[in-house]
Design an enzyme around this catalytic site. Structure first.
Site, PDB file in Angstrom:
ATOM      1  N   GLY A  43       0.772  -1.239   0.000  1.00  0.00           N
ATOM      2  CA  GLY A  43       0.000   0.000   0.000  1.00  0.00           C
ATOM      3  C   GLY A  43       0.803   1.288   0.000  1.00  0.00           C
ATOM      4  O   GLY A  43       0.334   2.306  -0.501  1.00  0.00           O
ATOM      5  N   GLU A  98       4.080   3.982   5.958  1.00  0.00           N
ATOM      6  CA  GLU A  98       2.849   3.191   5.811  1.00  0.00           C
ATOM      7  C   GLU A  98       1.786   4.025   5.105  1.00  0.00           C
ATOM      8  O   GLU A  98       1.765   5.252   5.243  1.00  0.00           O
ATOM      9  CB  GLU A  98       2.310   2.807   7.198  1.00  0.00           C
ATOM     10  CG  GLU A  98       2.649   1.393   7.631  1.00  0.00           C
ATOM     11  CD  GLU A  98       1.832   0.315   6.921  1.00  0.00           C
ATOM     12  OE1 GLU A  98       1.444   0.505   5.755  1.00  0.00           O
ATOM     13  OE2 GLU A  98       1.601  -0.723   7.556  1.00  0.00           O
ATOM     14  N   ASP A 102      -4.749   1.725  11.077  1.00  0.00           N
ATOM     15  CA  ASP A 102      -6.167   1.473  11.323  1.00  0.00           C
ATOM     16  C   ASP A 102      -6.283   0.918  12.748  1.00  0.00           C
ATOM     17  O   ASP A 102      -6.311   1.666  13.717  1.00  0.00           O
ATOM     18  CB  ASP A 102      -6.627   0.485  10.241  1.00  0.00           C
ATOM     19  CG  ASP A 102      -8.106   0.220  10.223  1.00  0.00           C
ATOM     20  OD1 ASP A 102      -8.672  -0.010  11.287  1.00  0.00           O
ATOM     21  OD2 ASP A 102      -8.725   0.211   9.146  1.00  0.00           O
ATOM     22  N   VAL A 152     -11.382   3.276   2.608  1.00  0.00           N
ATOM     23  CA  VAL A 152     -10.887   4.119   1.516  1.00  0.00           C
ATOM     24  C   VAL A 152      -9.993   3.339   0.569  1.00  0.00           C
ATOM     25  O   VAL A 152      -9.349   2.367   0.966  1.00  0.00           O
ATOM     26  CB  VAL A 152     -10.125   5.355   2.057  1.00  0.00           C
ATOM     27  CG1 VAL A 152     -11.060   6.282   2.806  1.00  0.00           C
ATOM     28  CG2 VAL A 152      -8.950   4.951   2.943  1.00  0.00           C
TER      29      VAL A 152
HETATM   30  C1  PRP Z   1      -3.085  -2.448   5.234  1.00  0.00           C
HETATM   31  C2  PRP Z   1      -2.203  -1.216   5.362  1.00  0.00           C
HETATM   32  C3  PRP Z   1      -1.497  -1.419   6.669  1.00  0.00           C
HETATM   33  C4  PRP Z   1      -2.512  -2.195   7.480  1.00  0.00           C
HETATM   34  C5  PRP Z   1      -3.171  -1.281   8.441  1.00  0.00           C
HETATM   35  O1  PRP Z   1      -2.299  -3.485   4.737  1.00  0.00           O
HETATM   36  O2  PRP Z   1      -1.297  -1.114   4.285  1.00  0.00           O
HETATM   37  O3  PRP Z   1      -0.308  -2.160   6.525  1.00  0.00           O
HETATM   38  O4  PRP Z   1      -3.486  -2.711   6.567  1.00  0.00           O
HETATM   39  O5  PRP Z   1      -4.097  -1.970   9.210  1.00  0.00           O
HETATM   40  P1  PRP Z   1      -3.987  -2.163  10.773  1.00  0.00           P
HETATM   41  O6  PRP Z   1      -3.588  -0.844  11.371  1.00  0.00           O
HETATM   42  O7  PRP Z   1      -5.385  -2.576  11.145  1.00  0.00           O
HETATM   43  O8  PRP Z   1      -2.992  -3.248  11.074  1.00  0.00           O
HETATM   44  P2  PRP Z   1      -2.852  -4.745   3.960  1.00  0.00           P
HETATM   45  O9  PRP Z   1      -2.708  -5.967   4.839  1.00  0.00           O
HETATM   46  O10 PRP Z   1      -4.216  -4.459   3.408  1.00  0.00           O
HETATM   47  O11 PRP Z   1      -1.772  -4.907   2.810  1.00  0.00           O
HETATM   48  P3  PRP Z   1      -1.417  -3.974   1.554  1.00  0.00           P
HETATM   49  O12 PRP Z   1      -0.513  -2.878   2.062  1.00  0.00           O
HETATM   50  O13 PRP Z   1      -0.696  -4.914   0.640  1.00  0.00           O
HETATM   51  O14 PRP Z   1      -2.699  -3.434   0.988  1.00  0.00           O
HETATM   52  C1  7HP Z   2      -6.666  -1.236   5.844  1.00  0.00           C
HETATM   53  C2  7HP Z   2      -7.186  -0.577   4.739  1.00  0.00           C
HETATM   54  N1  7HP Z   2      -6.938  -0.708   3.419  1.00  0.00           N
HETATM   55  C3  7HP Z   2      -7.628   0.101   2.588  1.00  0.00           C
HETATM   56  N2  7HP Z   2      -8.515   1.000   3.002  1.00  0.00           N
HETATM   57  C4  7HP Z   2      -8.788   1.140   4.305  1.00  0.00           C
HETATM   58  O1  7HP Z   2      -9.684   2.035   4.714  1.00  0.00           O
HETATM   59  C5  7HP Z   2      -8.098   0.333   5.226  1.00  0.00           C
HETATM   60  N3  7HP Z   2      -8.122   0.220   6.591  1.00  0.00           N
HETATM   61  N4  7HP Z   2      -7.240  -0.738   6.934  1.00  0.00           N
END
Ligand code: PRP
Ligand code: 7HP
Length: 192
Positions: A43, A98, A102, A152
Site C-alpha cells: 500500500g 505506511e 487502522d 478508503v
Molecule cells: C493495510 C495497510 C497497513 C494495514 C493497516 O495493509 O497497508 O499495513 O493494513 O491496518 P492495521 O492498522 O489494522 O494493522 P494490507 O494488509 O491491506 O496490505 P497492503 O498494504 O498490501 O494493501
Molecule cells: C486497511 C485498509 N486498506 C484500505 N482501506 C482502508 O480504509 C483500510 N483500513 N485498513
C-alpha cells in the site's frame, strides 16, 4: 473507476501538497543525518515514491512486506514478515512509511520488530490515520491526514487488491463490497 467511488476525501492536489509538507518537516528533522526509509508493501508504494522525492537529506530505501494470519488472528496482533529488508539498520536512522494505520496492529508489530534491531532512531510516517478503529495504542510520528471510519481506496490503498491506481483517496461505494460478496456466493453455489 468513478462508478465505484462514493466520495473523494483528498484530491491529487491535496495529497501532493500534504506530501510536500511532510517531506519538508522530515528534511528539517533529519538535517545532517542520513536516513533509511522502509516502505511497507504494497500500500505505501505511491506515497513512498512521492514522499522520498520531497526529502532532501541523503537516504537509502528498502521494502518490507507483512502478512496477517487471517481475520481472527489479526485482532490478536499476529503479523509475520513475508519479505524482510535487505539492509542492516543497526545504528541507522530509520523511518517506516505506511499508507494507513487502522487498528494499529501492523504498525505496532513493525515498530517493535525493527526497534529490536537497535537502530539509532526509529520513527513512522503514515499517510492516513483512522484513530477511531485503534485496538492498540500507537501514534505515528508523522501523519498526513486523520480520516473517519470509512473504507478508503486509491493512491496505493486497495480493496481486494483492486483500485490502488486511483489517483485520489476515495471512499468505496458499499455496493462494491456487497456485489463482490454476492458474486462470491453465486460462484460457490455454481461450484456445489
Ligand atoms: C493495510 C495497510 C497497513 C494495514 C493497516 O495493509 O497497508 O499495513 O493494513 O491496518 P492495521 O492498522 O489494522 O494493522 P494490507 O494488509 O491491506 O496490505 P497492503 O498494504 O498490501 O494493501
Ligand atoms: C486497511 C485498509 N486498506 C484500505 N482501506 C482502508 O480504509 C483500510 N483500513 N485498513
Amino acid at each position: 473507476m468513478k462508478e465505484v467511488i462514493d466520495e473523494v476525501l483528498f484530491t491529487e492536489e491535496e495529497i501532493a501538497a500534504r506530501v510536500k509538507e511532510l517531506g519538508a518537516r522530515i528534511t528539517k528533522d533529519y538535517e545532517g543525518e542520513e536516513l533509511i526509509v522502509v516502505g511497507v508493501l504494497k500500500g505505501s508504494l505511491m506515497f513512498m515514491a512521492d514522499l522520498i522525492r520531497e526529502i532532501k537529506v541523503p537516504l537509502r530505501y528498502d521494502l518490507i512486506a507483512v502478512s496477517s494470519y487471517g481475520a481472527s488472528t489479526t485482532s490478536s496482533g499476529v503479523v509475520r514478515i513475508i519479505k524482510d529488508i535487505d539492509v542492516s539498520i543497526v545504528n541507522e536512522h530509520v523511518l517506516v512509511i505506511e499508507d494507513i494505520v487502522d487498528t494499529g496492529l501492523t504498525l505496532k508489530y513493525l515498530m517493535t520488530t525493527l526497534a529490536s534491531r537497535q537502530p539509532a532512531s526509529l520513527k513512522s510516517c503514515v499517510l492516513l490515520d483512522k484513530p477511531s478503529r485503534r485496538k492498540i495504542e500507537i501514534t505515528p510520528d508523522y501523519n498526513g491526514f486523520v480520516i473517519p471510519d470509512k473504507f478508503v481506496v486509491g493512491y496505493g490503498l486497495d480493496y481486494a487488491q483492486r483500485y490502488r491506481q486511483i489517483p485520489v483517496i476515495a471512499v468505496l461505494k458499499p455496493e462494491v463490497y456487497s456485489s463482490e460478496k454476492n458474486g462470491e456466493k453465486n460462484r460457490k453455489k455454481e461450484e456445489n
